[in-house]
Every structure is written in C-alpha cells, then in structure tokens.
Design a protein around this motif. Structure first.
Motif, PDB file in Angstrom:
ATOM      1  N   MET A 188       0.826  -1.208   0.000  1.00 18.53           N
ATOM      2  CA  MET A 188       0.000   0.000   0.000  1.00 18.53           C
ATOM      3  C   MET A 188       0.864   1.263   0.000  1.00 18.53           C
ATOM      4  N   THR A 189       1.901   1.284   0.813  1.00 22.46           N
ATOM      5  CA  THR A 189       2.766   2.465   0.845  1.00 22.46           C
ATOM      6  C   THR A 189       3.556   2.602  -0.453  1.00 22.46           C
ATOM      7  N   ALA A 190       3.848   1.473  -1.109  1.00 26.35           N
ATOM      8  CA  ALA A 190       4.549   1.532  -2.392  1.00 26.35           C
ATOM      9  C   ALA A 190       3.704   2.242  -3.448  1.00 26.35           C
ATOM     10  N   LEU A 191       2.382   2.104  -3.360  1.00 26.66           N
ATOM     11  CA  LEU A 191       1.506   2.809  -4.300  1.00 26.66           C
ATOM     12  C   LEU A 191       1.675   4.316  -4.184  1.00 26.66           C
ATOM     13  N   THR A 192       1.764   4.797  -2.960  1.00 32.35           N
ATOM     14  CA  THR A 192       1.918   6.231  -2.726  1.00 32.35           C
ATOM     15  C   THR A 192       3.293   6.723  -3.161  1.00 32.35           C
ATOM     16  N   ARG A 193       4.308   5.873  -2.991  1.00 32.59           N
ATOM     17  CA  ARG A 193       5.675   6.277  -3.326  1.00 32.59           C
ATOM     18  C   ARG A 193       6.028   6.078  -4.792  1.00 32.59           C
ATOM     19  N   LEU A 194       5.169   5.395  -5.531  1.00 36.50           N
ATOM     20  CA  LEU A 194       5.409   5.197  -6.955  1.00 36.50           C
ATOM     21  C   LEU A 194       5.419   6.552  -7.661  1.00 36.50           C
ATOM     22  N   PRO A 195       6.384   6.824  -8.537  1.00 32.78           N
ATOM     23  CA  PRO A 195       6.419   8.137  -9.198  1.00 32.78           C
ATOM     24  C   PRO A 195       5.241   8.377 -10.127  1.00 32.78           C
ATOM     25  N   GLN A 196       4.681   7.308 -10.687  1.00 34.69           N
ATOM     26  CA  GLN A 196       3.542   7.454 -11.586  1.00 34.69           C
ATOM     27  C   GLN A 196       2.232   7.526 -10.795  1.00 34.69           C
ATOM     28  N   PRO A 197       1.273   8.317 -11.256  1.00 29.70           N
ATOM     29  CA  PRO A 197      -0.057   8.295 -10.649  1.00 29.70           C
ATOM     30  C   PRO A 197      -0.705   6.927 -10.827  1.00 29.70           C
ATOM     31  N   VAL A 198      -1.455   6.493  -9.817  1.00 30.43           N
ATOM     32  CA  VAL A 198      -2.112   5.185  -9.834  1.00 30.43           C
ATOM     33  C   VAL A 198      -3.626   5.396  -9.779  1.00 30.43           C
ATOM     34  N   ILE A 199      -4.331   4.779 -10.722  1.00 27.86           N
ATOM     35  CA  ILE A 199      -5.785   4.908 -10.798  1.00 27.86           C
ATOM     36  C   ILE A 199      -6.422   3.547 -10.540  1.00 27.86           C
ATOM     37  N   ALA A 200      -7.367   3.493  -9.619  1.00 21.99           N
ATOM     38  CA  ALA A 200      -8.134   2.273  -9.388  1.00 21.99           C
ATOM     39  C   ALA A 200      -9.288   2.216 -10.386  1.00 21.99           C
ATOM     40  N   ARG A 201      -9.412   1.076 -11.062  1.00 21.10           N
ATOM     41  CA  ARG A 201     -10.538   0.828 -11.987  1.00 21.10           C
ATOM     42  C   ARG A 201     -11.502  -0.103 -11.256  1.00 21.10           C
ATOM     43  N   VAL A 202     -12.556   0.464 -10.693  1.00 20.89           N
ATOM     44  CA  VAL A 202     -13.437  -0.284  -9.798  1.00 20.89           C
ATOM     45  C   VAL A 202     -14.730  -0.628 -10.527  1.00 20.89           C
ATOM     46  N   HIS A 203     -14.824  -1.873 -10.985  1.00 24.15           N
ATOM     47  CA  HIS A 203     -16.001  -2.286 -11.750  1.00 24.15           C
ATOM     48  C   HIS A 203     -17.019  -3.042 -10.909  1.00 24.15           C
ATOM     49  N   GLY A 204     -16.592  -3.494  -9.720  1.00 20.48           N
ATOM     50  CA  GLY A 204     -17.470  -4.280  -8.862  1.00 20.48           C
ATOM     51  C   GLY A 204     -17.139  -4.058  -7.405  1.00 20.48           C
ATOM     52  N   PRO A 205     -17.536  -4.981  -6.529  1.00 24.83           N
ATOM     53  CA  PRO A 205     -17.322  -4.807  -5.091  1.00 24.83           C
ATOM     54  C   PRO A 205     -15.859  -4.586  -4.716  1.00 24.83           C
ATOM     55  N   ALA A 206     -15.643  -3.636  -3.819  1.00 25.10           N
ATOM     56  CA  ALA A 206     -14.325  -3.361  -3.241  1.00 25.10           C
ATOM     57  C   ALA A 206     -14.514  -3.342  -1.730  1.00 25.10           C
ATOM     58  N   TYR A 207     -14.231  -4.464  -1.098  1.00 28.23           N
ATOM     59  CA  TYR A 207     -14.523  -4.632   0.320  1.00 28.23           C
ATOM     60  C   TYR A 207     -13.242  -4.802   1.139  1.00 28.23           C
ATOM     61  N   ALA A 208     -13.299  -4.342   2.397  1.00 31.76           N
ATOM     62  CA  ALA A 208     -12.197  -4.506   3.351  1.00 31.76           C
ATOM     63  C   ALA A 208     -10.886  -3.992   2.747  1.00 31.76           C
ATOM     64  N   ALA A 209      -9.858  -4.858   2.616  1.00 33.13           N
ATOM     65  CA  ALA A 209      -8.594  -4.405   2.034  1.00 33.13           C
ATOM     66  C   ALA A 209      -8.743  -4.008   0.575  1.00 33.13           C
ATOM     67  N   GLY A 210      -9.831  -4.444  -0.076  1.00 37.36           N
ATOM     68  CA  GLY A 210     -10.113  -3.986  -1.434  1.00 37.36           C
ATOM     69  C   GLY A 210     -10.539  -2.528  -1.439  1.00 37.36           C
ATOM     70  N   CYS A 211     -11.331  -2.141  -0.435  1.00 30.61           N
ATOM     71  CA  CYS A 211     -11.694  -0.727  -0.263  1.00 30.61           C
ATOM     72  C   CYS A 211     -10.455   0.079   0.112  1.00 30.61           C
ATOM     73  N   GLN A 212      -9.599  -0.520   0.938  1.00 32.38           N
ATOM     74  CA  GLN A 212      -8.314   0.102   1.290  1.00 32.38           C
ATOM     75  C   GLN A 212      -7.489   0.373   0.035  1.00 32.38           C
ATOM     76  N   LEU A 213      -7.457  -0.580  -0.880  1.00 31.48           N
ATOM     77  CA  LEU A 213      -6.695  -0.427  -2.111  1.00 31.48           C
ATOM     78  C   LEU A 213      -7.212   0.737  -2.944  1.00 31.48           C
ATOM     79  N   VAL A 214      -8.527   0.877  -3.020  1.00 26.81           N
ATOM     80  CA  VAL A 214      -9.125   2.014  -3.743  1.00 26.81           C
ATOM     81  C   VAL A 214      -8.713   3.329  -3.086  1.00 26.81           C
ATOM     82  N   ALA A 215      -8.824   3.382  -1.762  1.00 25.13           N
ATOM     83  CA  ALA A 215      -8.490   4.603  -1.029  1.00 25.13           C
ATOM     84  C   ALA A 215      -7.010   4.950  -1.146  1.00 25.13           C
TER      85      ALA A 215
END
Length: 269
Positions: free
Chosen positions: A100-127
């Motif tokens: 999760m912290t690697a996503l924030t530190r990645l130089p490129q912007p990261v976009i979540a493509r959420v087509h269905g349920p995003a629960y628990a750590a899946g919701c965390q991943l979106v956030a």
C-alpha cells in the motif's frame, strides 16, 4: 510459501496480469474465483510489479483493475484461517502495508478501476490509489467487522479520503455504500456506467500523460509528504518544491511556452 511469478504483458495466467499500452500499465488482480482476495502470493507479486514499474520510464500511469465480478474482496481470510501460526497473519499484514505504501511512493499516478465490489482491504486499495474511477455497479465497504476483524489498516487511507465520522460509520457497521455515495464522500473521482468505464479511464490517463513526467512525479511526492505535516511546515516544504520546480528544465519550458502562447515540449526532467 508458494512460488510467485509475475506475468508478462499480454499473458493470461498468474495471480497478477500486466498489460502495457500507450504509456499506461494495467495491473489486473487475477483470482476471479476468489473475488481477487489478497493472498500472500498476490501481495508479493503486486509488490514486485510496483518495484519494477518505479524504474520504468515508458509507463506514465498505472491502473489497478480486477478480473471477474469483483474488484477485490479484501484479504484472503480462508488462507489466513488455514495457517495456525500467528506469524503467517503478521507476514500477510506486513506485506499489505508495504504494498500500500509503495503505491503512494510510486512516481507514476495510480488509478483504481473499480467495476465491482471493493470490500475490506479492497476498499483500502481504492483509497490508497491516487485516483479512482468506478462503475455505477461498484460497491464499497470496510466489512471486516462483520467477521470479527475490525478494518484498522483500511481505516488508514479511508480516513485520509473521507470525513472521519463517515469513515467511522463504514468501519463500525461494515455496511456497503454505492458508487454515487462513494463519489459524494470523495472516495472516488468519477462514476460512469460500466460500458463507459474504460473510456473514462483513458480520458483521465491521457490528461495526465500530456504533462511532464518529472513534474508529476515530484508533485506527487510533495503532495503526500506535506499532507502529514502541520500547515506551516507543509507550506515551507511546498514552497521549496515550487522553487525547485520552476528552476527545472520542464518548469522553465512550461513557463516559456505559456508566455509564448505555444504548447510545451517536455523533456521529462
């Protein structure tokens, strides 16, 4: 532990798929039968993929997607249940923190493509992603409390995306919210019908790709650093970053292009 292999672009096997096109790298969680639950292997493979992407200058935007009906159901609780040793659960949650912290530190912007349920750590991943585009059918929940596991780690990025009382309501009840509510609360950036999801993602990605990669990377880094500081120090650090920015090659080029009423010619440095 199970051997982990990162699939190459265009392949269709493995727990994680990567496809590169036009400066966009799409990482697809590929455990559809398990609703893309984050197993130990999935987390390790994601971490490896992000490590590789950090040094890949051909990639300007990263998209996180999910195969099958769900975006991501969260941690693989069945896998955790199968391992009696508490060290296994500790390792899984530590792997998740690092990813999760690697996503924030990645130089490129990261976009979540959420087509269905995003629960628990899946919701965390979106956030945790920098941006998120959701289909109208998407649902979001920090549902661990329903299974005796309070979503403490998902609460970290969730509480940094939406107001605290709304975050606490999600964490305490485990009740899902729909995409429109997620948009209103600030958890996602855009909501579109499922058939328009990829086109909307492409529009957003292309808007980013037209900018200087160096400026985007530096700006993303400063954004997350200042967000955790007191306002006075945040302003001092952001001011120093602005000074460095206008002195950079692309900064000077952008200002010159504005003054000369022409399109900038980025050198990404």
């Amino acid at each position: 532990m199970t051997a982990i292999h990162l699939t190459t672009a265009g392949t269709d096997t493995g727990v994680l798929l990567r496809e590169d096109a036009g400066g966009v790298a799409t990482l697809t969680l590929n455990r559809p039968d398990q609703y893309n639950a984050l197993s130990a292997a999935m987390l390790a493979t994601l971490q490896s993929a992000l490590h590789d992407l950090a040094d890949d200058t051909s990639v300007r935007v990263v998209v996180i997607a999910g195969a099958g009906k769900a975006f991501c159901a969260g941690h693989d609780l069945k896998e955790i249940n199968e391992h009696a040793d508490p060290a296994f659960a500790k390792d899984v949650f530590e792997r998740c923190r690092q990813m999760m912290t690697a996503l924030t530190r990645l130089p490129q912007p990261v976009i979540a493509r959420v087509h269905g349920p995003a629960y628990a750590a899946g919701c965390q991943l979106v956030a945790q992603c920098d941006l998120a585009v959701a289909a109208t059918e998407a649902r979001f929940a920090t549902s661990g409390v329903n299974y005796g596991v309070f979503c403490s780690t998902p609460g970290v990025p969730l509480s940094r995306n939406i107001p605290r009382k709304l975050a606490m309501e999600m964490l305490l009840t485990g009740d899902p919210i729909d995409a429109a509510t997620a948009l209103a609360r600030g958890l996602v950036n855009r909501v579109v019908p499922a058939k328009e999801l990829d086109a909307e993602l492409q529009r957003l990605a292309q808007s980013i790709i037209t900018k200087s990669a160096a400026v985007i990377a530096a700006g993303k880094k400063v954004f997350y650093e200042q967000a955790e500081k007191a306002m006075d120090q945040a302003y001092r650090d952001a001011t120093a970053a602005m000074v460095d920015n206008v002195r950079s090659e692309d900064g000077r080029e952008g200002i010159a292009a504005f003054a000369e009423k022409r399109k900038p010619r980025w050198k990404d440095r």
